[in-house]
Structure formats: structure tokens, C-alpha cells
Design a protein around this motif. Sequence first.
Motif, short mmCIF file in Angstrom:
data_model
loop_
_atom_site.label_atom_id
_atom_site.label_comp_id
_atom_site.label_asym_id
_atom_site.label_seq_id
_atom_site.Cartn_x
_atom_site.Cartn_y
_atom_site.Cartn_z
N THR A 164 -11.85 39.28 -36.47
CA THR A 164 -11.33 38.11 -37.16
C THR A 164 -9.83 38.20 -37.34
O THR A 164 -9.09 37.23 -37.10
N ILE A 165 -9.35 39.36 -37.74
CA ILE A 165 -7.91 39.56 -37.90
C ILE A 165 -7.20 39.42 -36.56
O ILE A 165 -6.13 38.79 -36.46
N HIS A 166 -7.79 39.99 -35.51
CA HIS A 166 -7.18 39.87 -34.18
C HIS A 166 -7.15 38.41 -33.72
O HIS A 166 -6.19 37.99 -33.05
N SER A 167 -8.16 37.64 -34.03
CA SER A 167 -8.19 36.24 -33.61
C SER A 167 -7.09 35.43 -34.27
O SER A 167 -6.51 34.53 -33.65
N PHE A 168 -6.78 35.73 -35.51
CA PHE A 168 -5.68 35.03 -36.19
C PHE A 168 -4.34 35.36 -35.54
O PHE A 168 -3.41 34.55 -35.62
N GLN A 169 -4.23 36.52 -34.92
CA GLN A 169 -2.95 36.97 -34.37
C GLN A 169 -2.78 36.65 -32.89
O GLN A 169 -1.80 37.11 -32.29
N ILE A 170 -3.65 35.89 -32.28
CA ILE A 170 -3.55 35.61 -30.85
C ILE A 170 -2.24 34.89 -30.55
O ILE A 170 -1.84 33.97 -31.28
N PHE A 171 -1.56 35.32 -29.50
CA PHE A 171 -0.32 34.66 -29.10
C PHE A 171 -0.10 34.68 -27.59
O PHE A 171 0.04 33.63 -26.96
N GLY A 172 -0.07 35.87 -26.99
CA GLY A 172 0.34 36.01 -25.60
C GLY A 172 -0.46 35.17 -24.64
O GLY A 172 0.09 34.40 -23.83
N SER A 173 -1.78 35.30 -24.68
CA SER A 173 -2.62 34.55 -23.75
C SER A 173 -2.53 33.05 -23.99
O SER A 173 -2.52 32.26 -23.03
N ALA A 174 -2.44 32.61 -25.25
CA ALA A 174 -2.33 31.18 -25.54
C ALA A 174 -1.01 30.62 -25.03
O ALA A 174 -0.96 29.51 -24.48
N TYR A 175 0.05 31.39 -25.16
CA TYR A 175 1.36 30.91 -24.72
C TYR A 175 1.44 30.84 -23.20
O TYR A 175 2.00 29.89 -22.64
N ILE A 176 0.87 31.84 -22.51
CA ILE A 176 0.98 31.88 -21.06
C ILE A 176 0.03 30.88 -20.40
O ILE A 176 0.41 30.15 -19.49
N SER B 262 1.36 27.35 -21.03
CA SER B 262 2.74 27.01 -20.65
C SER B 262 2.74 26.32 -19.30
O SER B 262 2.77 26.95 -18.25
N GLN B 263 2.67 25.01 -19.32
CA GLN B 263 2.65 24.21 -18.10
C GLN B 263 3.67 23.08 -18.28
O GLN B 263 3.36 21.91 -18.39
N GLY B 264 4.95 23.49 -18.32
CA GLY B 264 6.01 22.53 -18.61
C GLY B 264 6.18 22.31 -20.10
O GLY B 264 7.24 21.90 -20.55
N ASN B 265 5.16 22.58 -20.87
CA ASN B 265 5.22 22.42 -22.32
C ASN B 265 4.60 23.66 -22.93
O ASN B 265 3.51 24.06 -22.57
N ALA B 266 5.33 24.30 -23.84
CA ALA B 266 4.83 25.52 -24.46
C ALA B 266 3.55 25.23 -25.23
O ALA B 266 3.43 24.21 -25.91
N CYS B 267 2.60 26.13 -25.11
CA CYS B 267 1.34 26.07 -25.86
C CYS B 267 0.49 24.87 -25.49
O CYS B 267 -0.09 24.19 -26.34
N GLY C 220 -2.59 21.67 -26.70
CA GLY C 220 -3.98 22.07 -26.60
C GLY C 220 -4.23 23.51 -27.02
O GLY C 220 -5.31 23.84 -27.51
N THR C 221 -3.24 24.39 -26.80
CA THR C 221 -3.37 25.79 -27.23
C THR C 221 -2.31 26.14 -28.28
O THR C 221 -1.82 27.27 -28.32
N LEU C 222 -1.96 25.18 -29.10
CA LEU C 222 -0.95 25.41 -30.14
C LEU C 222 -1.57 26.19 -31.29
O LEU C 222 -1.84 25.66 -32.37
N VAL C 223 -1.82 27.47 -31.07
CA VAL C 223 -2.30 28.32 -32.15
C VAL C 223 -1.17 28.59 -33.12
O VAL C 223 0.01 28.32 -32.84
N TYR C 224 -1.50 29.16 -34.26
CA TYR C 224 -0.51 29.29 -35.34
C TYR C 224 0.68 30.14 -34.92
O TYR C 224 1.84 29.78 -35.15
#
Length: 343
Positions: free
Chosen positions: A264-276, A279-284, A289-293
Motif C-alpha cells: 500500500t505504501i509503495h502504491s502511493f509512491q508510484i512515479f517512474g512507470s506512470a510518468y514514462i 509521457s506521450q507529448g503530455n506528461a502523465c 490518464g496517469t496523473l498520479v499524485y
Amino acid sequence: MGAAVTSAPNPAPRPERATRRDGETAPAGSPSGGCPPGAPGRTARPHRARRENLAGYLFMSPWIAGFLLLTAGPMVASLYFAFTDYNLFDAPKWIGLDNFTEMFGDARWRTSVEITGWYVVIGTPLKLAAALGVALLLNQSRRGQGFYRAAFYAPSLIGASVSIAIVWRAIFSDGAAVDRAQQVFGMEAGGWIGDPDRIIYALVALTVWQFGAPMVIFLAGLKQVPRELYEAAQVDGASPWRRFWHITLPMISPVLFFNVLLETIHSFQIFGSAYIIGSQGNACGPADGTLVYTCYLYIQGFENSRMGLASAMAWMLLLAVGLVTAVLFWSQRRWVHYEEGAR
């Protein structure tokens, strides 16, 4: 006249000798069978203990310095920046609670909270279910067990890398492998990466694929369940499902709680995979669609140069994770079963 008989005086009693812990004997007059007061032997022990403590602190000094300089120091600084207007270039300017007021009124911030909550609620249970299911299969004795364990654990080692995120993005793109596979079953084509409603499920699929680490922990817990319990339940006619529900789950509930808390703690901290992946011309992601916190935090802090607002967002994330952790610890009294005296 008879000779006078004189009795010789009794010899003085010899002092008893006490035995010390090291096996040597010492005079009884010395305290506790040791050295007399003021002897150097009693004062050497505190000096030796101080020297040992000093050596321990010297060995710990790199970690202590790293914690103060890289963790505690930045945390204190970010707490101050959360109440300032700071852009990384100019001196911070105190603005009080304006960052928090702006954050709560930002519709895009609320979108990031919703997407993160959806990801945690969907991704974490699916990942743990996959980990537990594979662990149950690997808990049975079969040939090639070591190979299967290593093969299922490997995605946890490489799944968080940038290269895997790029490959995953290619697999779920328009006309790629997943798109062609779903066309075979009559599903709509178009790819998941370009669809703001489906791209989050590609992210969930990636985190479920990385179930190796909790799988190993589940497998270690399953090895500790006594086989006699299963044999007794089988003699009583219990079905496999009842044995799993009434024996396996209660016996591995501490391990299950540990995995739930950690994932659960790791899920709150997700960043790298969501950003990459997004990232299709627009971040996240398209249409966020993948604009995680953490992705929105990165955008505010490093793309918009609003480090004060990003610091306020970081502390809100810390408070949210702390609250969820506290709720999990409170709820464990109802479903986590420890051995007597093990808690």
C-alpha cells in the motif's frame, strides 16, 4: 609430681576464598570476591564500555550523517518551504497557508488524488492475490521448483526500470501485441496508451506483473504452517477451500498484514512507470490518464518551478500515508492472529 599439661592455642582460621565468575579465587574480604575498592580493575569496565560505544558510533557515523543530510535535513527544509513561495532560484517568501488553500482548490490536484486512490485500491489487492496464488502453487513439492521461484521473482527486480516501462508502453500501444490480441476476441482496437480511460489499467497490469517480492514473503509464511493442521482437517472432511480459509489465511495473517502494509505504501509512491508510460507529448498520460499524485507533484516542483507548492503536496502525501498506515494497524486487531506472546 606430674608434668603440667599445656594445650596449644587453636590456629587462627584461614580466610575463606570466594570464587569469582572467571573461575579464579579471591580473598573473602574483597567485595563480591573481586578487586578491592579503588583497584584499577573496577574502573576499567566503564572505560571499556565507553570505548566499545565509541567504536559503534564510529561505524554508524556514515549512516547517521546520511540520515541527517539526505533525509532529516531535507524534510525539515521542505516543511518550511511548504509555507513559502519558492521557485528554486529566488529566496523563499513566507505566505502561510496559501499553498494548501490553492492545492485544495485545484481541480487537477483532486484528479491526481482520485487516480492515485483508484490505483491503490485496484492494483494492490490484485498484486497480492497474484502473489499469494503463485506462492500456494510453489509451496507444493515439484521438480524445477527453484527455477520457477527465480522466474516469478525476476520481474520484481527489473519491473521498476525505465527500460521495462518503455517496453510496456510499446506493448499496450495502438497496433501492438495487446491491441492485436483483443481484436481476436472482438474487442475494440486503438491501444490502451492513447485512451485516457484505459491507460491506468496498463499501469495496474505492470504492478501486478511485479508480484515476485510479496510472493517470496508469502512463500516463507506458508512454510511455517504446520502440516498436521492440514492433515487433521483433511481427516475431518474439510474441503480445500475450507482448509485455505480456516487454516492457511489465519496462520499467515501476520505475513499478509506485512505485505498489505508494504505494498500500500509503495502504491502511493508510484512515479517512474506512470510518468514514462503516460509521457506521450503530455506528461502523465493523455488527458491526465496517469496523473498520479507524485507525477503532479513533480510537474509542480520541477516543470512549473513551484517548489513551495510541491513541498505542501509532499507533506499532504506523508499525512495520507500515515493515516492509512494507522488505520491498517488499528484494523489488524480484528483479522491478524499472532501466537501467544508473539505480538
